[in-house]
Write an enzyme that holds these catalytic residues in place. Structure first.
Site, PDB file in Angstrom:
ATOM      1  N   LYS A 226       0.812  -1.224   0.000  1.00 13.86           N
ATOM      2  CA  LYS A 226       0.000   0.000   0.000  1.00 13.86           C
ATOM      3  C   LYS A 226       0.848   1.277   0.000  1.00 13.86           C
ATOM      4  CE  LYS A 226      -4.303  -1.595   2.081  1.00 13.86           C
ATOM      5  NZ  LYS A 226      -5.272  -1.357   3.156  1.00 13.86           N
ATOM      6  N   ASP A 262      -9.942   3.474   1.855  1.00  9.38           N
ATOM      7  CA  ASP A 262     -10.122   2.972   3.225  1.00  9.38           C
ATOM      8  C   ASP A 262     -10.781   4.024   4.117  1.00  9.38           C
ATOM      9  OD1 ASP A 262      -9.192   0.381   3.010  1.00  9.38           O
ATOM     10  OD2 ASP A 262      -7.108   0.948   3.375  1.00  9.38           O
TER      11      ASP A 262
HETATM   12  P1  NAP Z   1      -0.821  -2.209  11.369  1.00  3.44           P
HETATM   13  O1  NAP Z   1      -0.321  -1.142  10.459  1.00  3.44           O
HETATM   14  O2  NAP Z   1      -0.010  -3.439  11.583  1.00  3.44           O
HETATM   15  O3  NAP Z   1      -1.081  -1.543  12.827  1.00  3.44           O
HETATM   16  C1  NAP Z   1      -1.410  -2.338  13.907  1.00  3.44           C
HETATM   17  C2  NAP Z   1      -1.890  -1.459  15.039  1.00  3.44           C
HETATM   18  O4  NAP Z   1      -2.341  -2.293  16.109  1.00  3.44           O
HETATM   19  C3  NAP Z   1      -0.817  -0.553  15.633  1.00  3.44           C
HETATM   20  O5  NAP Z   1      -1.418   0.630  16.051  1.00  3.44           O
HETATM   21  C4  NAP Z   1      -0.338  -1.382  16.843  1.00  3.44           C
HETATM   22  O6  NAP Z   1       0.232  -0.605  17.878  1.00  3.44           O
HETATM   23  C5  NAP Z   1      -1.662  -1.930  17.319  1.00  3.44           C
HETATM   24  N1  NAP Z   1      -1.517  -3.107  18.175  1.00  3.44           N
HETATM   25  C6  NAP Z   1      -1.114  -4.346  17.806  1.00  3.44           C
HETATM   26  N2  NAP Z   1      -1.132  -5.182  18.879  1.00  3.44           N
HETATM   27  C7  NAP Z   1      -1.553  -4.424  19.946  1.00  3.44           C
HETATM   28  C8  NAP Z   1      -1.769  -4.711  21.311  1.00  3.44           C
HETATM   29  N3  NAP Z   1      -1.574  -5.944  21.803  1.00  3.44           N
HETATM   30  N4  NAP Z   1      -2.219  -3.730  22.114  1.00  3.44           N
HETATM   31  C9  NAP Z   1      -2.440  -2.493  21.619  1.00  3.44           C
HETATM   32  N5  NAP Z   1      -2.253  -2.151  20.317  1.00  3.44           N
HETATM   33  C10 NAP Z   1      -1.800  -3.119  19.492  1.00  3.44           C
HETATM   34  O7  NAP Z   1      -2.268  -2.707  10.913  1.00  3.44           O
HETATM   35  P2  NAP Z   1      -3.370  -1.924  10.054  1.00  3.44           P
HETATM   36  O8  NAP Z   1      -3.173  -2.229   8.608  1.00  3.44           O
HETATM   37  O9  NAP Z   1      -3.410  -0.517  10.497  1.00  3.44           O
HETATM   38  O10 NAP Z   1      -4.696  -2.728  10.509  1.00  3.44           O
HETATM   39  C11 NAP Z   1      -5.177  -2.648  11.847  1.00  3.44           C
HETATM   40  C12 NAP Z   1      -6.437  -3.508  11.983  1.00  3.44           C
HETATM   41  O11 NAP Z   1      -7.451  -2.996  11.139  1.00  3.44           O
HETATM   42  C13 NAP Z   1      -6.266  -4.963  11.545  1.00  3.44           C
HETATM   43  O12 NAP Z   1      -6.995  -5.761  12.448  1.00  3.44           O
HETATM   44  C14 NAP Z   1      -6.913  -5.024  10.177  1.00  3.44           C
HETATM   45  O13 NAP Z   1      -7.428  -6.309   9.872  1.00  3.44           O
HETATM   46  C15 NAP Z   1      -8.031  -4.022  10.346  1.00  3.44           C
HETATM   47  N6  NAP Z   1      -8.447  -3.402   9.081  1.00  3.44           N
HETATM   48  C16 NAP Z   1      -9.784  -3.421   8.808  1.00  3.44           C
HETATM   49  C17 NAP Z   1     -10.234  -2.823   7.660  1.00  3.44           C
HETATM   50  C18 NAP Z   1     -11.690  -2.854   7.336  1.00  3.44           C
HETATM   51  O14 NAP Z   1     -12.050  -2.584   6.184  1.00  3.44           O
HETATM   52  N7  NAP Z   1     -12.554  -3.143   8.285  1.00  3.44           N
HETATM   53  C19 NAP Z   1      -9.333  -2.189   6.778  1.00  3.44           C
HETATM   54  C20 NAP Z   1      -7.971  -2.163   7.107  1.00  3.44           C
HETATM   55  C21 NAP Z   1      -7.544  -2.774   8.272  1.00  3.44           C
HETATM   56  P3  NAP Z   1       1.812  -0.254  17.850  1.00  3.44           P
HETATM   57  O15 NAP Z   1       1.953   0.881  16.886  1.00  3.44           O
HETATM   58  O16 NAP Z   1       2.119   0.111  19.238  1.00  3.44           O
HETATM   59  O17 NAP Z   1       2.520  -1.490  17.402  1.00  3.44           O
END
Ligand code: NAP
Length: 430
Positions: A226, A262
């Protein structure tokens, strides 16, 4: 990307393949011919001497070979779908087109050719009926596009295939993506000559070059490209540029423009249940999804606080989008004074039942949006509902980013209900 023709004997794979290959300036690969070359025997001889199992083994070897090729038209043997590894391999770099026809049409086209041994029945008709009934669900499952060839010349069928507007999702992995069923259901509902496929890619530069060569109309881009693939585009829409990440490519006659749907998806999901104007919003997360949502929220008149486990990332993000405040999760109690809470972290995805915000801070005036969509109702959403607040399911964001892409790809308003019911079904029901 190869165009792979599947279907029963007599469905016209070779005749259509020949014309299609010529139209597109591609090579036609006939799998049965390769099997004959490999065995040094004609197919009836292979089957009578060594049985169908030996034939299928040879076919699997040939599939491995042809899937290493690119930009060809492949006419498969009728039984290629019997082996699911064959289909998985052919799909890795191929658009699977199922040519259908009635038993009568198939038998008419085959004519008096008695050379091929019977598979199942005592007569040609019985054999065809039993085999077709067995394979129908396999063809259906494998096909990206289905074309009824009955009453049509090979020329007409080839023309239809050549005119299909192809869209795809690229990323690594993409096998479990929900985008193909959602988009394909929408094309079908509106009767559009479009197809949407999943192409796993480990080489994004080549994948983008292929998008131009193959004239793909639209592309969804997912993890891990992305951000890294932005540099290969010709134009970047202002929102995607601001975020520094995109999830959509539109191809206008070879000019590739990147968009980010998104954030649009998240806003639409929220606006279905609440007005955003002047609202106090706590957004938890510091990753790609949080960034897209934060940028979209700041395009509205909202008061935005960003919290993240790693506080420095929250601050970086807040500076980038102009949020009002940012902190680590120590400040999660701010939820008690907020109108809207958004979870954009991975917390809640697993079945361990974790939640990002303790229940004590949830309240009846609060709208909670958890972008985690599997499970559909996370512990956070369940507790928010029990606290009397509004909830927004994560799948709604997925849905609305897809409807925005659909409109960009086709120029038509998306058939929302069809896409939503397909998504819910793909997620495993109600
Ligand atoms: P990402 O870039 O890997 O970011 C992960 C985030 O989760 C970071 O803020 C991380 O915090 C936090 N995190 C991970 N483990 C944690 C914990 N144990 N306690 C607190 N915070 C924690 O992922 P992303 O692409 O942004 O996606 C995030 C979520 O959104 C995923 O579950 C994904 O499946 C979902 N999503 C959904 C949609 C939809 O259309 N519904 C679209 C995109 C993504 P740190 O920065 O401290 O590591």
């Amino acid at each position: 990307m190869n165009i792979v023709l599947i279907g029963m004997r007599g469905s016209g794979k070779t005749a259509v393949g020949r014309i299609l290959a010529q139209k597109l300036g591609r090579e036609l690969i006939e799998m049965d011919e390769l099997i004959v070359q490999k065995a040094g025997k004609r197919i009836p001889e292979i089957v009578t001497k060594h049985g169908w199992d030996k034939f299928r083994d040879l076919e699997e070897e040939v599939v491995v070979g042809v899937t290493k090729r690119d930009n060809t038209v492949i006419a498969t043997g009728g039984g290629v779908v019997v082996s699911s590894p064959n289909i998985t391999k052919l799909k890795q770099n191929g658009l699977l087109v199922w040519l259908t026809a009635s038993v009568d049409t198939l038998l008419n086209r085959i004519g008096d050719d008695e050379s091929r041994p019977l598979l199942k029945g005592k007569t040609r008709r019985e054999d065809m009926e039993i085999t077709l009934a067995e394979r129908q669900p396999l063809y259906q499952k494998a096909a990206d596009i289905t074309i009824d060839t009955g009453g049509k010349t090979p020329e007409v069928v080839a023309k239809t295939i050549a005119a299909v507007k192809i869209c795809c999702i690229i990323g690594d992995p993409v096998e479990h993506s929900l985008s193909p069923p959602i988009h394909n259901a929408a094309y079908k509902a509106l009767g559009l000559n479009y197809a949407y496929i999943a192409l796993r890619t480990s080489d994004i530069e080549k994948a983008i070059a292929d998008i131009r060569t193959n004239g793909f109309r639209g592309v969804s881009v997912t993890t891990p490209y992305k951000v890294s693939a932005l540099k290969y585009l010709d134009r970047i829409d202002p929102t995607a540029r601001k975020i520094g990440a995109f999830n959509t490519i539109v191809n206008d006659n070879g000019v590739l423009t990147g968009y980010n749907t998104d954030g649009i998806g998240a806003i639409k999901a929220l606006e279905e249940v609440t007005d955003l104007d002047g609202k106090k919003i706590v957004l938890v997360g510091g990753g790609g999804a949080a960034l897209a949502i934060a940028a979209a929220l700041k395009g509205k008149n909202t008061n935005l606080v960003i919290l993240n486990r790693t506080g420095s990332k929250a601050k970086e993000l807040a500076t980038k989008v102009g949020a009002e405040d940012a902190a680590s999760l120590d400040k999660i109690s701010l939820v008690a004074e907020a109108d809207i809470l958004i979870n954009a972290t991975t917390v809640g995805m697993t079945k361990t039942g974790e939640t990002i915000a303790p229940r004590e801070f949830l309240h009846p005036r609060l709208t909670v949006f958890d972008i985690v969509y599997n499970p559909k109702e996370t512990r956070l959403l369940q507790e928010a509902r029990e606290s009397g607040g509004n909830i927004v399911y994560g799948y709604k964001m997925l849905l609305h980013q897809a409807t925005a892409q659909f409109q960009l790809f086709t120029g038509h308003p998306a058939p929302l209900e069809v896409m939503e019911s397909t998504l819910i079904k793909a997620l495993g029901g109600g």
